[in-house]
Design an enzyme around this catalytic site. Structure first.
Site, PDB file in Angstrom:
ATOM      1  N   PRO A 104     -95.735  68.136  61.216  1.00  0.00           N
ATOM      2  CA  PRO A 104     -96.705  67.271  60.552  1.00  0.00           C
ATOM      3  C   PRO A 104     -97.446  66.364  61.531  1.00  0.00           C
ATOM      4  CG  PRO A 104     -94.452  66.795  59.792  1.00  0.00           C
ATOM      5  CD  PRO A 104     -94.355  67.879  60.807  1.00  0.00           C
ATOM      6  N   GLY A 106     -98.846  63.211  63.570  1.00  0.00           N
ATOM      7  CA  GLY A 106     -98.279  61.928  63.979  1.00  0.00           C
ATOM      8  C   GLY A 106     -96.829  61.958  64.392  1.00  0.00           C
ATOM      9  N   THR A 107     -96.274  63.147  64.644  1.00  0.00           N
ATOM     10  CA  THR A 107     -94.866  63.201  65.011  1.00  0.00           C
ATOM     11  C   THR A 107     -94.665  63.208  66.521  1.00  0.00           C
ATOM     12  OG1 THR A 107     -95.046  65.563  64.603  1.00  0.00           O
ATOM     13  CG2 THR A 107     -93.939  64.248  62.931  1.00  0.00           C
ATOM     14  N   GLY A 108     -95.765  63.241  67.263  1.00  0.00           N
ATOM     15  CA  GLY A 108     -95.635  63.145  68.715  1.00  0.00           C
ATOM     16  C   GLY A 108     -95.921  64.432  69.473  1.00  0.00           C
ATOM     17  N   HIS A 329     -93.568  46.238  33.749  1.00  0.00           N
ATOM     18  CA  HIS A 329     -93.536  47.631  34.219  1.00  0.00           C
ATOM     19  C   HIS A 329     -92.649  47.774  35.468  1.00  0.00           C
ATOM     20  CE1 HIS A 329     -95.750  51.561  35.044  1.00  0.00           C
ATOM     21  NE2 HIS A 329     -95.244  51.291  36.246  1.00  0.00           N
ATOM     22  N   GLU A 330     -92.898  46.908  36.438  1.00  0.00           N
ATOM     23  CA  GLU A 330     -92.141  47.010  37.701  1.00  0.00           C
ATOM     24  C   GLU A 330     -90.668  46.672  37.510  1.00  0.00           C
ATOM     25  OE1 GLU A 330     -93.601  48.554  39.874  1.00  0.00           O
ATOM     26  OE2 GLU A 330     -95.675  48.250  39.244  1.00  0.00           O
TER      27      GLU A 330
HETATM   28  P1  ADP Z   1     -99.359  64.357  66.801  1.00  0.00           P
HETATM   29  O1  ADP Z   1    -100.034  64.946  67.998  1.00  0.00           O
HETATM   30  O2  ADP Z   1     -98.075  65.031  66.440  1.00  0.00           O
HETATM   31  O3  ADP Z   1    -100.265  64.214  65.617  1.00  0.00           O
HETATM   32  P2  ADP Z   1     -99.341  62.063  68.475  1.00  0.00           P
HETATM   33  O4  ADP Z   1     -98.560  62.515  69.631  1.00  0.00           O
HETATM   34  O5  ADP Z   1    -100.831  62.103  68.608  1.00  0.00           O
HETATM   35  O6  ADP Z   1     -98.933  62.874  67.177  1.00  0.00           O
HETATM   36  O7  ADP Z   1     -98.849  60.600  68.072  1.00  0.00           O
HETATM   37  C1  ADP Z   1     -99.747  59.565  67.772  1.00  0.00           C
HETATM   38  C2  ADP Z   1     -99.149  58.235  68.180  1.00  0.00           C
HETATM   39  O8  ADP Z   1     -98.006  57.937  67.384  1.00  0.00           O
HETATM   40  C3  ADP Z   1     -98.651  58.217  69.601  1.00  0.00           C
HETATM   41  O9  ADP Z   1     -99.648  57.824  70.467  1.00  0.00           O
HETATM   42  C4  ADP Z   1     -97.503  57.217  69.558  1.00  0.00           C
HETATM   43  O10 ADP Z   1     -97.982  55.902  69.657  1.00  0.00           O
HETATM   44  C5  ADP Z   1     -96.958  57.394  68.170  1.00  0.00           C
HETATM   45  N1  ADP Z   1     -95.819  58.344  68.132  1.00  0.00           N
HETATM   46  C6  ADP Z   1     -95.782  59.508  67.446  1.00  0.00           C
HETATM   47  N2  ADP Z   1     -94.596  60.119  67.588  1.00  0.00           N
HETATM   48  C7  ADP Z   1     -93.856  59.331  68.389  1.00  0.00           C
HETATM   49  C8  ADP Z   1     -92.538  59.429  68.922  1.00  0.00           C
HETATM   50  N3  ADP Z   1     -91.739  60.465  68.632  1.00  0.00           N
HETATM   51  N4  ADP Z   1     -92.098  58.435  69.728  1.00  0.00           N
HETATM   52  C9  ADP Z   1     -92.896  57.381  70.021  1.00  0.00           C
HETATM   53  N5  ADP Z   1     -94.142  57.240  69.555  1.00  0.00           N
HETATM   54  C10 ADP Z   1     -94.635  58.186  68.743  1.00  0.00           C
HETATM   55 ZN    ZN Z   2     -94.973  52.553  37.768  1.00  0.00          ZN
END
Ligand code: ADP
Ligand code: ZN
Ligand code: MG
Length: 508
Positions: A104, A106-108, A329-330
């Site tokens: 996914p 943002g995972t690095g 509700h909450e």
């Molecule tokens: P992807 O390429 O998987 O979409 P990125 O490597 O571009 O994700 O990550 C975006 C930012 O999120 C990085 O610059 C960092 O700041 C942060 N980040 C994401 N995953 C990690 C991780 N495993 N450890 C530390 N920082 C992370």
């Molecule tokens: Zn609700």
């Protein structure tokens, strides 16, 4: 040399014509326009094609990547063929040409590719799949050629033995051939395959192609053949330990107050990616700045989690009547959540954020990968409890439960598809929509009854407690639990016994 000559002659002719008494202005204008055009064209053909390919000066190391221990280890192993080239050669191993990182956003994955370049002391060039997709046939292929050529040139220039080319979103150009109406994609992909096949595995500089995608299933099978991207590494969302590790990395060098408990934050942020955690830490620091504080406190982190989960606080001003309804509700969600799984309400708030007018945030007990029928039913109970509390108190419902119903329905569908419903094991592919629909409705109506029964005994208490929620806007999980325990201690034969376990989702 020739340029100066032309300019010189041009000026001479000009002056000559002017002296003869001709009107030189139109000619002057024409010449100016042609020079400008020529200049622009020249610049364009010489300009680097993919824009983000500047060599990375800022070095990323594997230490800066939190969690992902498994992916990191696998990647480092794969990279050893660049580091220990002689050994690989001695054993006659076919060197690796491509590594595909899947997972996914943002995972690095980008971080991993950069760290790989640092680890192997390689030149790093990056481009995104979408940069190769152009209106004109042949341009994408040309850009692929350029990219590989520049990788080798750059490595030679910097005196390095290897280059890593990182292609983000490879699915954009690497989707199965013939799927697009545009033949441009096919040509670009073919060029990439040709380049990879032609890559020398013995001569310096060695080139390694790394690519990232969220949809490995979309890729053309030709890309995954041996000698191309024959190593796939999964980069998943971090588990709790991973999140803690990432939080530690991201907060390094930031002034944290003594009360900050990163472990607790890691627990509360189930499902967050590394990028979301990075943004969480940043948001917390912004909150500190806004409040003119020198340190970041736990409460600021809590608000930042809300912000990342639900969006920015909105300026919407609900009426008093609406606020009262949202509070009821909450509280409904919160009561059922605590009854199902004590200790899971992080806090209740009726401050509008994103699309929600209020929400209950739950602390997941632990990261989970499997759910039993009972656990899913309990999650449905929590989801339905908002609107049922409204019904109990006001005698009617509102539109505020739309999202809750979507969550409940999706949980019910999961139950049916996983064979956890009344009709038992099903063949998901041949399951008629009407049957699925009937079963989902049945589950929801059963759970609706169960949830109503759970809430019934709290009718008066909810009305009472709603006042303080409206007054205080936000109530901590601890304060809520105290109240709930007090209520449960009061003699009331209707109150249910405490059961266990529910979910990790925020219920708005
Ligand atoms: P992807 O390429 O998987 O979409 P990125 O490597 O571009 O994700 O990550 C975006 C930012 O999120 C990085 O610059 C960092 O700041 C942060 N980040 C994401 N995953 C990690 C991780 N495993 N450890 C530390 N920082 C992370
Ligand atoms: Zn609700
Ligand atoms: Mg990325």
């Amino acid at each position: 040399m020739i340029k100066e000559w032309i300019v010189g002659v041009g000026v001479a002719v000009f002056v000559f014509l002017a002296v003869l008494g001709l009107n030189v202005l139109p000619i002057f204008f024409l010449v100016g326009v042609s020079i400008a055009l020529w200049y622009v064209m020249d610049r364009r053909s010489a300009a680097p094609v993919a824009t983000r390919e500047a060599p990375v000066r800022h070095q990323v190391s594997f230490d800066q990547i939190g969690g992902q221990e498994h992916a990191k280890r696998e990647l480092m192993e794969a990279l050893d063929f660049l580091k220990y080239r002689d050994k690989i050669k001695a054993l006659g191993i076919r060197p690796l040409k491509g590594i595909l990182l899947t997972g996914p956003p943002g995972t690095g994955k980008t971080l991993m590719a950069k760290a790989a370049a640092t680890y192997t002391d390689s030149v790093f060039l990056s481009a995104s799949g979408s940069e190769f997709v152009e209106m004109y046939v042949g341009v994408g292929a040309q850009r692929v050629r350029d990219l590989f050529r520049r990788a080798r040139a750059q490595a030679k220039k910097e005196n390095k033995d290897s280059a890593i080319i990182f292609i983000d979103e490879i699915d954009v150009l690497g989707a199965r051939r013939g799927q697009h109406s545009h033949q441009e994609y096919d040509q670009t992909l073919n060029q990439l395959l040709t380049e990879m096949d032609g890559m020398s595995t013995t001569q310096s500089p060695l080139v390694l192609v790394m690519a990232a995608t969220n949809r490995p299933d979309m890729l053309d099978s030709a890309l995954l053949r041996p000698g191309r991207f024959d190593r796939q590494i999964k980069v998943d969302l971090p588990d709790k330990e991973g999140r803690l590790h990432i939080l530690k990395i991201q907060t390094k060098g930031k002034p944290l107050a003594a009360d900050v408990d990163l472990e607790h934050i890691a627990k509360e942020t189930y499902g967050f990616s590394g990028a979301q955690l990075e943004s969480l830490v940043n948001e917390a620091a912004i909150i500190a700045l806004r409040n003119d504080k020198q340190e970041i406190s736990q409460e600021m982190f809590r608000d930042a989690v809300d912000k990342v989960l639900m969006g920015e606080k909105t300026g919407r001003k609900p009426t008093d009547e609406e606020l009262h309804r949202v509070a009821i509700h909450e509280i409904g969600h919160a009561i059922v959540s605590e009854l199902m799984r004590p200790g899971t309400v992080s806090h209740i708030t009726i401050a509008p954020r994103g699309n929600a007018l209020g929400f209950v945030r739950q602390i997941p007990e632990s990261d989970r990968y499997l759910y039993t029928r009972e656990q899913l039913q309990q999650q449905i109970n929590v989801a339905l409890a908002g609107c049922l509390a409204e019904e109990l108190h006001f005698g009617n419902r509102s539109t505020g439960a739309q999202n809750d119903f979507m969550q409940a329905s999706s949980l019910a569908r999961t139950m049916v598809k996983c064979g956890l419903s009344r009709i038992g094991i099903v063949d998901e592919e041949n399951l008629p929509d009407t049957v699925l629909d009937t079963e989902v409705r049945y589950i929801l109506s059963e759970q609706e009854k169960a949830t109503r029964e759970l809430l019934q005994p709290f009718k008066d208490a909810i009305a009472e407690f709603a006042k303080s929620v409206v007054e205080e806007e936000s109530i901590s999980g601890d304060a809520f639990r105290e109240w709930l325990e007090r209520t449960q201690r009061q003699p009331n034969p209707e109150l249910p016994a405490v059961v266990n376990d529910a979910s990790a989702l925020p219920f708005a």
